[in-house]
Motif scaffolding. Structure first.
Motif, PDB file in Angstrom:
ATOM      1  N   VAL A 113       0.843  -1.195   0.000  1.00 27.93           N
ATOM      2  CA  VAL A 113       0.000   0.000   0.000  1.00 27.93           C
ATOM      3  C   VAL A 113       0.878   1.244   0.000  1.00 27.93           C
ATOM      4  CG1 VAL A 113      -1.773   1.279   1.257  1.00 27.93           C
ATOM      5  CG2 VAL A 113      -1.806  -1.219   1.248  1.00 27.93           C
ATOM      6  N   SER A 114       0.624   2.120  -0.934  1.00 30.41           N
ATOM      7  CA  SER A 114       1.382   3.368  -0.988  1.00 30.41           C
ATOM      8  C   SER A 114       1.045   4.220   0.227  1.00 30.41           C
ATOM      9  CB  SER A 114       1.038   4.135  -2.273  1.00 30.41           C
ATOM     10  OG  SER A 114       1.597   5.436  -2.229  1.00 30.41           O
ATOM     11  N   PRO A 115       2.059   4.848   0.829  1.00 28.40           N
ATOM     12  CA  PRO A 115       1.780   5.704   1.983  1.00 28.40           C
ATOM     13  C   PRO A 115       1.047   6.981   1.604  1.00 28.40           C
ATOM     14  CG  PRO A 115       4.085   5.864   1.369  1.00 28.40           C
ATOM     15  CD  PRO A 115       3.489   4.762   0.539  1.00 28.40           C
ATOM     16  N   GLN A 116       1.004   7.302   0.305  1.00 29.88           N
ATOM     17  CA  GLN A 116       0.354   8.519  -0.166  1.00 29.88           C
ATOM     18  C   GLN A 116      -1.027   8.208  -0.732  1.00 29.88           C
ATOM     19  OE1 GLN A 116       1.548  11.590   0.139  1.00 29.88           O
ATOM     20  NE2 GLN A 116       3.587  11.075   0.891  1.00 29.88           N
ATOM     21  N   ILE A 117      -2.049   8.855  -0.195  1.00 27.43           N
ATOM     22  CA  ILE A 117      -3.415   8.659  -0.670  1.00 27.43           C
ATOM     23  C   ILE A 117      -4.003  10.030  -0.994  1.00 27.43           C
ATOM     24  CG2 ILE A 117      -5.721   7.760  -0.133  1.00 27.43           C
ATOM     25  CD1 ILE A 117      -4.399   5.913   1.921  1.00 27.43           C
ATOM     26  N   LYS A 118      -4.548  10.157  -2.192  1.00 26.42           N
ATOM     27  CA  LYS A 118      -5.179  11.406  -2.610  1.00 26.42           C
ATOM     28  C   LYS A 118      -6.667  11.337  -2.302  1.00 26.42           C
ATOM     29  CE  LYS A 118      -5.037  15.393  -4.855  1.00 26.42           C
ATOM     30  NZ  LYS A 118      -4.284  16.549  -4.329  1.00 26.42           N
ATOM     31  N   ILE A 119      -7.157  12.270  -1.486  1.00 25.95           N
ATOM     32  CA  ILE A 119      -8.572  12.322  -1.105  1.00 25.95           C
ATOM     33  C   ILE A 119      -9.104  13.694  -1.488  1.00 25.95           C
ATOM     34  CG2 ILE A 119     -10.243  11.998   0.749  1.00 25.95           C
ATOM     35  CD1 ILE A 119      -8.021  10.660   2.382  1.00 25.95           C
ATOM     36  N   GLY A 120      -9.787  13.751  -2.623  1.00 25.31           N
ATOM     37  CA  GLY A 120     -10.254  15.052  -3.095  1.00 25.31           C
ATOM     38  C   GLY A 120      -9.084  16.001  -3.268  1.00 25.31           C
ATOM     39  N   SER A 121      -9.165  17.176  -2.652  1.00 25.33           N
ATOM     40  CA  SER A 121      -8.078  18.159  -2.732  1.00 25.33           C
ATOM     41  C   SER A 121      -7.061  17.981  -1.609  1.00 25.33           C
ATOM     42  CB  SER A 121      -8.657  19.579  -2.693  1.00 25.33           C
ATOM     43  OG  SER A 121      -9.469  19.768  -1.552  1.00 25.33           O
ATOM     44  N   TYR A 122      -7.174  16.877  -0.858  1.00 21.54           N
ATOM     45  CA  TYR A 122      -6.260  16.579   0.236  1.00 21.54           C
ATOM     46  C   TYR A 122      -5.277  15.479  -0.167  1.00 21.54           C
ATOM     47  CZ  TYR A 122      -9.301  19.133   3.490  1.00 21.54           C
ATOM     48  OH  TYR A 122     -10.033  20.102   4.137  1.00 21.54           O
ATOM     49  N   SER A 123      -4.169  15.430   0.550  1.00 21.73           N
ATOM     50  CA  SER A 123      -3.201  14.353   0.391  1.00 21.73           C
ATOM     51  C   SER A 123      -2.908  13.775   1.771  1.00 21.73           C
ATOM     52  CB  SER A 123      -1.905  14.874  -0.242  1.00 21.73           C
ATOM     53  OG  SER A 123      -0.946  13.835  -0.361  1.00 21.73           O
ATOM     54  N   LEU A 124      -3.016  12.438   1.889  1.00 25.74           N
ATOM     55  CA  LEU A 124      -2.772  11.772   3.166  1.00 25.74           C
ATOM     56  C   LEU A 124      -1.484  10.977   3.080  1.00 25.74           C
ATOM     57  CD1 LEU A 124      -3.643  10.790   6.013  1.00 25.74           C
ATOM     58  CD2 LEU A 124      -4.922   8.961   4.859  1.00 25.74           C
ATOM     59  N   ASP A 125      -0.553  11.278   3.980  1.00 27.55           N
ATOM     60  CA  ASP A 125       0.679  10.510   4.107  1.00 27.55           C
ATOM     61  C   ASP A 125       0.535   9.638   5.350  1.00 27.55           C
ATOM     62  OD1 ASP A 125       3.299   9.587   4.742  1.00 27.55           O
ATOM     63  OD2 ASP A 125       4.165  11.216   3.571  1.00 27.55           O
ATOM     64  N   THR A 126       0.303   8.331   5.131  1.00 21.88           N
ATOM     65  CA  THR A 126       0.025   7.437   6.254  1.00 21.88           C
ATOM     66  C   THR A 126       1.256   7.172   7.116  1.00 21.88           C
ATOM     67  OG1 THR A 126       0.404   5.480   4.864  1.00 21.88           O
ATOM     68  CG2 THR A 126      -1.854   6.320   5.010  1.00 21.88           C
ATOM     69  N   GLU A 127       2.445   7.304   6.541  1.00 25.81           N
ATOM     70  CA  GLU A 127       3.659   7.078   7.322  1.00 25.81           C
ATOM     71  C   GLU A 127       3.961   8.266   8.235  1.00 25.81           C
ATOM     72  OE1 GLU A 127       6.837   6.105   4.675  1.00 25.81           O
ATOM     73  OE2 GLU A 127       6.150   4.035   4.388  1.00 25.81           O
ATOM     74  N   LYS A 128       3.739   9.472   7.726  1.00 27.23           N
ATOM     75  CA  LYS A 128       4.011  10.675   8.518  1.00 27.23           C
ATOM     76  C   LYS A 128       2.788  11.141   9.305  1.00 27.23           C
ATOM     77  CE  LYS A 128       7.517  12.384   5.281  1.00 27.23           C
ATOM     78  NZ  LYS A 128       7.908  13.498   4.371  1.00 27.23           N
ATOM     79  N   LEU A 129       1.641  10.450   9.118  1.00 26.34           N
ATOM     80  CA  LEU A 129       0.394  10.825   9.776  1.00 26.34           C
ATOM     81  C   LEU A 129       0.025  12.268   9.443  1.00 26.34           C
ATOM     82  CD1 LEU A 129       1.608   8.413  11.569  1.00 26.34           C
ATOM     83  CD2 LEU A 129       0.092   9.252  13.353  1.00 26.34           C
ATOM     84  N   LEU A 130       0.228  12.645   8.183  1.00 26.95           N
ATOM     85  CA  LEU A 130       0.032  14.039   7.772  1.00 26.95           C
ATOM     86  C   LEU A 130      -1.086  14.141   6.741  1.00 26.95           C
ATOM     87  CD1 LEU A 130       1.175  16.935   8.087  1.00 26.95           C
ATOM     88  CD2 LEU A 130       2.625  16.445   6.105  1.00 26.95           C
ATOM     89  N   LEU A 131      -2.081  14.960   7.039  1.00 26.34           N
ATOM     90  CA  LEU A 131      -3.164  15.270   6.117  1.00 26.34           C
ATOM     91  C   LEU A 131      -2.922  16.675   5.589  1.00 26.34           C
ATOM     92  CD1 LEU A 131      -5.888  14.266   4.925  1.00 26.34           C
ATOM     93  CD2 LEU A 131      -7.016  15.448   6.823  1.00 26.34           C
TER      94      LEU A 131
END
Length: 227
Positions: A126-144
C-alpha cells in the motif's frame, strides 16, 4: 486494524485452544466447527483476510471447502491444518491453491509465523500517499495536507480515517467501528467515536465533496473522492 482469520476446525478442544492463542497474538478469529456455516457466508461481504482449514471435517472436507471459497473469493489466502502429514495431502492442498500446509499437533508460534508470511506475500503493498479530493494523506508521517492547512493526525484518527476509506461509499455500522478499532462497545467509547468523527469533518472542511454523514442509531455513510 486487526487481521481477521477464518478458522474451520471441528475439534472443539483444539479449536478453542487455537482460537485463544491466535487472539492473544492480536488476531481476530471467527471459529466455525461446521463448514456448512462458512458456505452460507460466501455471498456476503466475507470480511476475512486469511483462512485456516482443517482437512478432516464432517459433511464438507477442507479440500472441498477450499474449492468453494476460491471459486467465489479468488486468490483468498488459505492454510491447511490437519492431523495427516502425508505427501499426497500436501500436494493436493497446494494444487487446489492453498498457500501453506501444517500438520497437527502444530507449534502455535510456527503457525503464527506462517500466517504472517502468507499475509506478507499475498497482501498488496500500500502506498503511503493517498489522494482524497483536494487533500493528500501521508500514512507514514500521519500528515493530512491541503493548500489551506496541514494537520498532523493522531494514531487513532489515522486508524479511523483508513477504516472509513476502506468502506468508502457504503453504510458503516457504529458497532463495527467500535468492535474493530476500540475493541469494546459501550456508552463512553461511543461518545469517543463521535468526537473523532467531528474532528475528521473539521479537517476536511476545505473540500465540500468529502462527506461523512451520520445515520442516527446506525452508523455513517462516507463519500471520499479517492484517486
Amino acid at each position: 486494524m486487526k487481521t481477521k482469520i477464518l478458522l474451520a476446525e471441528d475439534d472443539p478442544d483444539f479449536g478453542m485452544i487455537l482460537k485463544q492463542y491466535l487472539e492473544l497474538e492480536g488476531f481476530e478469529v471467527a471459529w466455525f466447527q461446521n463448514p456448512e456455516d462458512i458456505v452460507s457466508l460466501l455471498n456476503t461481504d466475507f470480511p476475512f483476510h486469511i483462512g485456516i482449514l482443517d482437512i478432516m471435517m464432517p459433511s464438507i472436507d477442507g479440500f472441498s471447502l477450499a474449492k468453494m471459497i476460491l471459486k467465489e473469493k479468488n486468490n483468498f489466502p488459505l492454510l491447511f491444518l490437519t492431523a495427516k502429514n502425508q505427501k499426497i495431502d500436501r500436494l493436493m492442498g497446494l494444487k487446489i491453491g492453498a498457500d501453506d500446509y501444517i500438520a497437527k499437533p502444530c507449534d502455535p508460534e510456527e503457525l503464527v509465523l506462517r500466517i504472517k508470511n502468507i499475509l506478507k506475500r499475498t497482501q498488496p503493498a500500500v502506498s503511503p500517499q493517498i489522494k482524497i479530493g483536494s487533500y493528500s494523506l501521508d500514512t507514514e508521517k500521519l500528515l493530512l495536507s491541503h493548500p489551506e492547512e496541514n494537520v498532523r493526525l493522531t494514531i487513532r484518527e489515522l486508524e479511523l480515517l483508513l477504516y472509513l476509506l476502506k468502506y468508502n461509499g457504503t453504510m458503516i455500522k457504529r458497532d463495527d467501528i467500535l468492535d474493530n478499532l476500540w475493541e469494546t462497545n459501550d456508552y463512553f467509547t461511543g461518545r469517543s467515536l463521535d468526537v473523532f468523527i467531528s474532528r475528521l469533518r473539521k479537517y476536511f472542511i476545505y473540500d465540500p465533496q468529502i462527506k461523512i454523514q451520520s445515520l442516527r442509531g446506525i452508523g455513517f455513510e462516507v463519500d471520499f473522492p479517492v484517486s
